[in-house]
Motif scaffolding. Sequence first.
Motif, PDB file in Angstrom:
ATOM      1  N   GLN A   4       0.887   4.571  -1.523  1.00  0.00           N
ATOM      2  CA  GLN A   4       1.223   3.801  -0.329  1.00  0.00           C
ATOM      3  C   GLN A   4       2.067   2.584  -0.693  1.00  0.00           C
ATOM      4  O   GLN A   4       3.013   2.242   0.006  1.00  0.00           O
ATOM      5  N   ALA A   5       1.736   1.925  -1.786  1.00  0.00           N
ATOM      6  CA  ALA A   5       2.489   0.752  -2.226  1.00  0.00           C
ATOM      7  C   ALA A   5       3.928   1.126  -2.578  1.00  0.00           C
ATOM      8  O   ALA A   5       4.848   0.338  -2.344  1.00  0.00           O
ATOM      9  N   MET A   6       4.120   2.330  -3.121  1.00  0.00           N
ATOM     10  CA  MET A   6       5.477   2.774  -3.441  1.00  0.00           C
ATOM     11  C   MET A   6       6.247   3.155  -2.183  1.00  0.00           C
ATOM     12  O   MET A   6       7.441   2.892  -2.086  1.00  0.00           O
ATOM     13  N   LYS A   7       5.561   3.790  -1.217  1.00  0.00           N
ATOM     14  CA  LYS A   7       6.222   4.229   0.010  1.00  0.00           C
ATOM     15  C   LYS A   7       6.603   3.061   0.910  1.00  0.00           C
ATOM     16  O   LYS A   7       7.665   3.079   1.523  1.00  0.00           O
ATOM     17  N   THR A   8       5.702   2.092   1.025  1.00  0.00           N
ATOM     18  CA  THR A   8       5.919   1.003   1.996  1.00  0.00           C
ATOM     19  C   THR A   8       5.617  -0.363   1.361  1.00  0.00           C
ATOM     20  O   THR A   8       4.702  -1.062   1.792  1.00  0.00           O
ATOM     21  N   PRO A   9       6.377  -0.751   0.342  1.00  0.00           N
ATOM     22  CA  PRO A   9       6.055  -1.974  -0.385  1.00  0.00           C
ATOM     23  C   PRO A   9       6.089  -3.253   0.457  1.00  0.00           C
ATOM     24  O   PRO A   9       5.368  -4.201   0.162  1.00  0.00           O
ATOM     25  N   ASP A  10       6.909  -3.260   1.490  1.00  0.00           N
ATOM     26  CA  ASP A  10       7.052  -4.479   2.284  1.00  0.00           C
ATOM     27  C   ASP A  10       6.222  -4.476   3.572  1.00  0.00           C
ATOM     28  O   ASP A  10       6.293  -5.420   4.351  1.00  0.00           O
ATOM     29  N   THR A  12       2.683  -4.729   5.670  1.00  0.00           N
ATOM     30  CA  THR A  12       1.482  -5.531   5.526  1.00  0.00           C
ATOM     31  C   THR A  12       0.317  -4.649   5.081  1.00  0.00           C
ATOM     32  O   THR A  12       0.031  -3.630   5.703  1.00  0.00           O
ATOM     33  N   ALA A  13      -0.338  -5.077   4.013  1.00  0.00           N
ATOM     34  CA  ALA A  13      -1.499  -4.355   3.499  1.00  0.00           C
ATOM     35  C   ALA A  13      -2.796  -5.052   3.881  1.00  0.00           C
ATOM     36  O   ALA A  13      -3.799  -4.403   4.143  1.00  0.00           O
ATOM     37  N   LEU A  14      -2.777  -6.386   3.892  1.00  0.00           N
ATOM     38  CA  LEU A  14      -3.972  -7.168   4.194  1.00  0.00           C
ATOM     39  C   LEU A  14      -3.660  -8.242   5.220  1.00  0.00           C
ATOM     40  O   LEU A  14      -2.601  -8.850   5.174  1.00  0.00           O
ATOM     41  N   VAL A  15      -4.626  -8.462   6.090  1.00  0.00           N
ATOM     42  CA  VAL A  15      -4.547  -9.570   7.052  1.00  0.00           C
ATOM     43  C   VAL A  15      -5.891 -10.270   7.011  1.00  0.00           C
ATOM     44  O   VAL A  15      -6.942  -9.632   7.116  1.00  0.00           O
ATOM     45  N   PHE A  16      -5.858 -11.579   6.828  1.00  0.00           N
ATOM     46  CA  PHE A  16      -7.085 -12.369   6.812  1.00  0.00           C
ATOM     47  C   PHE A  16      -6.771 -13.677   7.525  1.00  0.00           C
ATOM     48  O   PHE A  16      -6.044 -14.515   7.001  1.00  0.00           O
ATOM     49  N   GLY A  17      -7.259 -13.795   8.748  1.00  0.00           N
ATOM     50  CA  GLY A  17      -6.901 -14.958   9.561  1.00  0.00           C
ATOM     51  C   GLY A  17      -5.409 -14.931   9.823  1.00  0.00           C
ATOM     52  O   GLY A  17      -4.865 -13.925  10.259  1.00  0.00           O
ATOM     53  N   ALA A  18      -4.732 -16.017   9.502  1.00  0.00           N
ATOM     54  CA  ALA A  18      -3.289 -16.099   9.708  1.00  0.00           C
ATOM     55  C   ALA A  18      -2.505 -15.627   8.484  1.00  0.00           C
ATOM     56  O   ALA A  18      -1.285 -15.551   8.528  1.00  0.00           O
ATOM     57  N   GLN A  19      -3.190 -15.296   7.403  1.00  0.00           N
ATOM     58  CA  GLN A  19      -2.517 -14.880   6.173  1.00  0.00           C
ATOM     59  C   GLN A  19      -2.247 -13.380   6.174  1.00  0.00           C
ATOM     60  O   GLN A  19      -3.021 -12.604   6.722  1.00  0.00           O
ATOM     61  N   ARG A  24       3.335  -4.578  -1.858  1.00  0.00           N
ATOM     62  CA  ARG A  24       3.954  -4.982  -3.121  1.00  0.00           C
ATOM     63  C   ARG A  24       3.180  -6.143  -3.757  1.00  0.00           C
ATOM     64  O   ARG A  24       2.824  -6.101  -4.928  1.00  0.00           O
ATOM     65  N   GLU A  25       2.916  -7.179  -2.963  1.00  0.00           N
ATOM     66  CA  GLU A  25       2.185  -8.348  -3.468  1.00  0.00           C
ATOM     67  C   GLU A  25       0.783  -7.959  -3.942  1.00  0.00           C
ATOM     68  O   GLU A  25       0.345  -8.380  -5.021  1.00  0.00           O
ATOM     69  N   LEU A  26       0.094  -7.170  -3.143  1.00  0.00           N
ATOM     70  CA  LEU A  26      -1.259  -6.755  -3.488  1.00  0.00           C
ATOM     71  C   LEU A  26      -1.262  -5.930  -4.768  1.00  0.00           C
ATOM     72  O   LEU A  26      -2.077  -6.145  -5.665  1.00  0.00           O
ATOM     73  N   ASN A  27      -0.328  -5.004  -4.884  1.00  0.00           N
ATOM     74  CA  ASN A  27      -0.253  -4.153  -6.071  1.00  0.00           C
ATOM     75  C   ASN A  27       0.063  -4.983  -7.314  1.00  0.00           C
ATOM     76  O   ASN A  27      -0.540  -4.788  -8.368  1.00  0.00           O
ATOM     77  N   GLU A  28       0.996  -5.924  -7.210  1.00  0.00           N
ATOM     78  CA  GLU A  28       1.352  -6.766  -8.351  1.00  0.00           C
ATOM     79  C   GLU A  28       0.161  -7.603  -8.808  1.00  0.00           C
ATOM     80  O   GLU A  28      -0.128  -7.702 -10.000  1.00  0.00           O
ATOM     81  N   LYS A  29      -0.544  -8.214  -7.861  1.00  0.00           N
ATOM     82  CA  LYS A  29      -1.696  -9.041  -8.205  1.00  0.00           C
ATOM     83  C   LYS A  29      -2.835  -8.197  -8.778  1.00  0.00           C
ATOM     84  O   LYS A  29      -3.508  -8.605  -9.723  1.00  0.00           O
TER      85      LYS A  29
END
Length: 80
Positions: A4-10, A12-19, A24-29
């Motif tokens: 999924q990270a390769m297919k749609t790197p940009d 949104t994977a996570l939403v927490f409040g306003a964040q 891509r960010e999640l996979n890198e971290k």
Amino acid sequence: FEEQAMKTPDQTALVFGAQRMTYRELNEKANQTARLLREKGIGRGSIAAMIAERSFEMIIGIIGILKAGGAYLPIDPETP
């Protein structure tokens, strides 16, 4: 997750409040966390206990542990 990270790197994977965090960010971290855990000896057959409140860091930690080859043991911060 990797697929999924390769297919749609940009996307949104996570939403927490306003964040928000992209795949891509999640996979890198998570990869950074996995590398650190491997350096500390976490790998196949290891169990990594984790105390965490619901957060981006909790998800990053879980994925990082799994990527390192370990299993995670969640511990409730309210009743450790």
